[in-house]
Design an enzyme around this catalytic site. Sequence first.
Site, PDB file in Angstrom:
ATOM      1  N   GLY A   8      28.395 -67.179 -28.397  1.00  0.00           N
ATOM      2  CA  GLY A   8      29.311 -67.456 -28.208  1.00  0.00           C
ATOM      3  C   GLY A   8      28.356 -67.360 -26.964  1.00  0.00           C
ATOM      4  O   GLY A   8      29.222 -67.270 -25.369  1.00  0.00           O
ATOM      5  N   LEU A  10      28.216 -69.990 -24.605  1.00  0.00           N
ATOM      6  CA  LEU A  10      28.843 -71.216 -23.653  1.00  0.00           C
ATOM      7  C   LEU A  10      29.890 -70.557 -22.711  1.00  0.00           C
ATOM      8  O   LEU A  10      30.728 -70.987 -22.259  1.00  0.00           O
ATOM      9  CB  LEU A  10      29.573 -72.194 -24.141  1.00  0.00           C
ATOM     10  CG  LEU A  10      27.936 -73.007 -25.328  1.00  0.00           C
ATOM     11  CD1 LEU A  10      28.814 -74.768 -25.658  1.00  0.00           C
ATOM     12  CD2 LEU A  10      27.491 -73.902 -23.681  1.00  0.00           C
ATOM     13  N   GLY A  11      30.341 -69.081 -22.959  1.00  0.00           N
ATOM     14  CA  GLY A  11      30.400 -68.448 -22.671  1.00  0.00           C
ATOM     15  C   GLY A  11      30.436 -67.972 -21.036  1.00  0.00           C
ATOM     16  O   GLY A  11      30.045 -68.320 -20.601  1.00  0.00           O
ATOM     17  N   GLN A  12      31.388 -67.183 -21.129  1.00  0.00           N
ATOM     18  CA  GLN A  12      31.425 -66.927 -18.642  1.00  0.00           C
ATOM     19  C   GLN A  12      30.013 -65.854 -19.115  1.00  0.00           C
ATOM     20  O   GLN A  12      29.741 -66.099 -18.095  1.00  0.00           O
ATOM     21  CB  GLN A  12      32.367 -65.838 -18.378  1.00  0.00           C
ATOM     22  CG  GLN A  12      32.606 -65.731 -17.078  1.00  0.00           C
ATOM     23  CD  GLN A  12      33.476 -64.679 -16.986  1.00  0.00           C
ATOM     24  OE1 GLN A  12      34.307 -64.103 -17.526  1.00  0.00           O
ATOM     25  NE2 GLN A  12      33.611 -63.650 -15.238  1.00  0.00           N
ATOM     26  N   ASP A  34      26.747 -71.425 -30.439  1.00  0.00           N
ATOM     27  CA  ASP A  34      28.526 -71.560 -30.505  1.00  0.00           C
ATOM     28  C   ASP A  34      29.077 -72.712 -31.599  1.00  0.00           C
ATOM     29  O   ASP A  34      28.365 -72.794 -31.735  1.00  0.00           O
ATOM     30  CB  ASP A  34      28.902 -71.913 -28.424  1.00  0.00           C
ATOM     31  CG  ASP A  34      30.018 -71.378 -28.026  1.00  0.00           C
ATOM     32  OD1 ASP A  34      30.872 -71.936 -28.256  1.00  0.00           O
ATOM     33  OD2 ASP A  34      29.559 -70.474 -26.890  1.00  0.00           O
ATOM     34  N   ARG A  36      31.516 -74.580 -29.331  1.00  0.00           N
ATOM     35  CA  ARG A  36      32.027 -75.914 -29.252  1.00  0.00           C
ATOM     36  C   ARG A  36      30.799 -76.332 -28.647  1.00  0.00           C
ATOM     37  O   ARG A  36      30.054 -76.205 -28.680  1.00  0.00           O
ATOM     38  CB  ARG A  36      31.847 -74.674 -27.280  1.00  0.00           C
ATOM     39  CG  ARG A  36      33.949 -74.606 -27.460  1.00  0.00           C
ATOM     40  CD  ARG A  36      33.858 -74.091 -25.880  1.00  0.00           C
ATOM     41  NE  ARG A  36      33.624 -72.606 -25.271  1.00  0.00           N
ATOM     42  CZ  ARG A  36      33.272 -72.724 -23.864  1.00  0.00           C
ATOM     43  NH1 ARG A  36      34.026 -73.050 -23.423  1.00  0.00           N
ATOM     44  NH2 ARG A  36      32.775 -71.360 -23.510  1.00  0.00           N
ATOM     45  N   TYR A 142      42.219 -56.888 -29.402  1.00  0.00           N
ATOM     46  CA  TYR A 142      41.760 -56.574 -28.554  1.00  0.00           C
ATOM     47  C   TYR A 142      40.719 -55.058 -28.687  1.00  0.00           C
ATOM     48  O   TYR A 142      39.291 -55.390 -29.570  1.00  0.00           O
ATOM     49  CB  TYR A 142      41.643 -57.306 -27.224  1.00  0.00           C
ATOM     50  CG  TYR A 142      40.183 -57.355 -25.895  1.00  0.00           C
ATOM     51  CD1 TYR A 142      39.151 -58.230 -26.419  1.00  0.00           C
ATOM     52  CD2 TYR A 142      39.727 -56.291 -25.046  1.00  0.00           C
ATOM     53  CE1 TYR A 142      37.539 -58.260 -25.598  1.00  0.00           C
ATOM     54  CE2 TYR A 142      38.356 -56.529 -24.318  1.00  0.00           C
ATOM     55  CZ  TYR A 142      37.397 -57.373 -24.957  1.00  0.00           C
ATOM     56  OH  TYR A 142      36.927 -57.700 -23.928  1.00  0.00           O
ATOM     57  N   LYS A 146      37.709 -53.641 -30.125  1.00  0.00           N
ATOM     58  CA  LYS A 146      36.503 -53.486 -29.389  1.00  0.00           C
ATOM     59  C   LYS A 146      36.325 -51.170 -29.616  1.00  0.00           C
ATOM     60  O   LYS A 146      34.507 -51.375 -30.347  1.00  0.00           O
ATOM     61  CB  LYS A 146      36.416 -53.498 -28.179  1.00  0.00           C
ATOM     62  CG  LYS A 146      36.641 -54.275 -27.792  1.00  0.00           C
ATOM     63  CD  LYS A 146      34.752 -55.286 -28.072  1.00  0.00           C
ATOM     64  CE  LYS A 146      34.948 -56.594 -27.252  1.00  0.00           C
ATOM     65  NZ  LYS A 146      34.411 -57.213 -27.505  1.00  0.00           N
TER      66      LYS A 146
HETATM   67  P1  NAD Z   1      34.571 -65.905 -23.182  1.00  0.00           P
HETATM   68  O1  NAD Z   1      35.357 -66.695 -23.441  1.00  0.00           O
HETATM   69  O2  NAD Z   1      33.676 -66.970 -22.326  1.00  0.00           O
HETATM   70  O3  NAD Z   1      33.126 -66.825 -24.518  1.00  0.00           O
HETATM   71  C1  NAD Z   1      33.263 -66.352 -26.036  1.00  0.00           C
HETATM   72  C2  NAD Z   1      32.332 -67.553 -26.542  1.00  0.00           C
HETATM   73  O4  NAD Z   1      32.619 -66.980 -27.797  1.00  0.00           O
HETATM   74  C3  NAD Z   1      32.843 -69.372 -26.073  1.00  0.00           C
HETATM   75  O5  NAD Z   1      32.318 -69.709 -25.852  1.00  0.00           O
HETATM   76  C4  NAD Z   1      33.376 -69.191 -27.720  1.00  0.00           C
HETATM   77  O6  NAD Z   1      33.219 -70.938 -27.796  1.00  0.00           O
HETATM   78  C5  NAD Z   1      33.184 -68.818 -28.059  1.00  0.00           C
HETATM   79  N1  NAD Z   1      33.678 -68.438 -30.224  1.00  0.00           N
HETATM   80  C6  NAD Z   1      34.867 -68.075 -29.619  1.00  0.00           C
HETATM   81  N2  NAD Z   1      34.293 -68.329 -31.237  1.00  0.00           N
HETATM   82  C7  NAD Z   1      33.361 -68.546 -32.075  1.00  0.00           C
HETATM   83  C8  NAD Z   1      33.507 -68.177 -33.505  1.00  0.00           C
HETATM   84  N3  NAD Z   1      33.737 -68.033 -34.725  1.00  0.00           N
HETATM   85  N4  NAD Z   1      31.359 -68.170 -33.381  1.00  0.00           N
HETATM   86  C9  NAD Z   1      30.705 -68.140 -32.478  1.00  0.00           C
HETATM   87  N5  NAD Z   1      31.146 -68.628 -31.008  1.00  0.00           N
HETATM   88  C10 NAD Z   1      32.992 -68.199 -30.943  1.00  0.00           C
HETATM   89  O7  NAD Z   1      33.830 -64.861 -23.337  1.00  0.00           O
HETATM   90  P2  NAD Z   1      32.704 -63.532 -22.385  1.00  0.00           P
HETATM   91  O8  NAD Z   1      33.524 -63.134 -21.586  1.00  0.00           O
HETATM   92  O9  NAD Z   1      31.306 -64.023 -22.264  1.00  0.00           O
HETATM   93  O10 NAD Z   1      32.183 -62.300 -23.584  1.00  0.00           O
HETATM   94  C11 NAD Z   1      31.174 -62.117 -24.276  1.00  0.00           C
HETATM   95  C12 NAD Z   1      31.988 -60.752 -24.902  1.00  0.00           C
HETATM   96  O11 NAD Z   1      31.636 -59.779 -24.091  1.00  0.00           O
HETATM   97  C13 NAD Z   1      32.993 -61.048 -25.543  1.00  0.00           C
HETATM   98  O12 NAD Z   1      32.818 -60.090 -26.902  1.00  0.00           O
HETATM   99  C14 NAD Z   1      34.582 -59.734 -24.322  1.00  0.00           C
HETATM  100  O13 NAD Z   1      34.740 -59.502 -25.430  1.00  0.00           O
HETATM  101  C15 NAD Z   1      32.781 -58.906 -23.272  1.00  0.00           C
HETATM  102  N6  NAD Z   1      33.190 -58.614 -22.601  1.00  0.00           N
HETATM  103  C16 NAD Z   1      33.395 -59.188 -21.481  1.00  0.00           C
HETATM  104  C17 NAD Z   1      33.986 -58.835 -20.764  1.00  0.00           C
HETATM  105  C18 NAD Z   1      34.597 -60.422 -18.882  1.00  0.00           C
HETATM  106  O14 NAD Z   1      35.130 -59.637 -18.088  1.00  0.00           O
HETATM  107  N7  NAD Z   1      33.969 -61.558 -19.422  1.00  0.00           N
HETATM  108  C19 NAD Z   1      34.265 -58.098 -19.766  1.00  0.00           C
HETATM  109  C20 NAD Z   1      34.100 -56.837 -21.033  1.00  0.00           C
HETATM  110  C21 NAD Z   1      33.541 -57.442 -22.556  1.00  0.00           C
HETATM  111  N1  SER Z   2      37.744 -58.594 -18.743  1.00  0.00           N
HETATM  112  C1  SER Z   2      37.861 -58.837 -20.706  1.00  0.00           C
HETATM  113  C2  SER Z   2      39.561 -59.352 -20.543  1.00  0.00           C
HETATM  114  O1  SER Z   2      40.205 -58.968 -19.159  1.00  0.00           O
HETATM  115  C3  SER Z   2      37.788 -56.449 -20.248  1.00  0.00           C
HETATM  116  O2  SER Z   2      36.714 -56.804 -21.274  1.00  0.00           O
HETATM  117  O3  SER Z   2      39.270 -58.830 -22.602  1.00  0.00           O
END
Ligand code: NAD
Ligand code: SER
Length: 322
Positions: A8, A10-12, A34, A36, A142, A146
């Site tokens: 993952g 390319l995500g945030q 990823d 994407r 979700y 978790k």
């Molecule tokens: P995001 O949605 O920005 O990125 C997730 C990435 O996973 C995407 O680039 C997507 O293309 C990829 N993805 C989706 N399905 C996939 C698959 N089957 N195989 C491989 N890649 C796949 O998410 P994020 O914000 O970067 O979060 C990453 C992790 O951190 C997640 O587990 C999320 O629950 C956790 N998290 C994030 C936050 C937040 O505020 N961003 C807060 C708490 C926990």
């Molecule tokens: N920022 C995340 C969401 O809102 C918290 O896990 O899903």
Amino acid sequence: MKKVLVTGALGQIGSELVRALRERYGVDNVIASDIRMMPAGSAGQDGPFEYADCTRQREIREVVRKYDVGTIYHLAALLSAVAEEKPHLAWDVNMGGLYRVLEVARQNGCAVFFPSSIGAFGPGTPKDQTPQDTIQRPTTMYGVTKVSGELLCDYYHLRFGVDTRGVRFPGLISYVAPPGGGTTDYAVEIFYEAVRHQSYTCFLEAETRLDMMYMPDAVKAIIELMEADPDKLHHRNSFNITAMNFTPEELTQAIRKHVPGFTIDYQVDPVRQAIADSWPDSIDDSAAREEWGWAPEYDLESMTADMLEKLTEKLATAGPNI
Ligand code: NAD
Ligand code: SER
């Protein structure tokens, strides 16, 4: 050194974690992956990138073996609002993906980082200063994934000796990559709209209080936890961590110190409001502070100043389509 794999990527979080890990361990030692396509200028471009769907064990295993991976940062998941729209897919990706990553880790001797969330708590959890160990009965898909993920990581450590570690992140605020469909996304969108239009329509109610963190602290937490002395980690897989706590109204006041004409109005999305209302108002992160020295660097004021400065620069050079 053994290489590290980020799913993952390319995500945030991944967009900034990959960069930080490459600075620390070397570009060629960090494999971004990823499902994407990689946009120009994104995290994967300066080093190795592999297409890998975490729900397909063979694809993860091939990347781990090809590069001799020793640690997997498993970020691939659906976030809270998207997961509520697509609960079946969320179960498949969030739980199926984690299970397969843990299996590959077990078979290949890898450590695993797994990010849980404040979404792992539910309406029955104490809302203020939510303790590290408490009731976890979330009412969202979700949250269900978790809590189950935290337990599965505990199991793989206890039963198979896999070095699993993780944190419960609050909402994350950043300017490099957009958020992926969470309930806390308003706290990112508000900055883009403050810079572009000096006004924002918020999908959560003005007094919705949630914990938050700036991305540099989130990346710091991941690296520090994965480098921490394992003998000191009692809560391996689900450390509460936080950095700041505010409502949309309080964030608006902080932005107005820099953008005096900034205005906000509210069109509440009942789905995301219900999710936010089921989460804690604030969490207690003393276990992380005691066990591995967790301490954030950014508070509401310093995060707001930095976000506005960095986003103003980014939007000035990026054009209207970003
Ligand atoms: P995001 O949605 O920005 O990125 C997730 C990435 O996973 C995407 O680039 C997507 O293309 C990829 N993805 C989706 N399905 C996939 C698959 N089957 N195989 C491989 N890649 C796949 O998410 P994020 O914000 O970067 O979060 C990453 C992790 O951190 C997640 O587990 C999320 O629950 C956790 N998290 C994030 C936050 C937040 O505020 N961003 C807060 C708490 C926990
Ligand atoms: N920022 C995340 C969401 O809102 C918290 O896990 O899903």
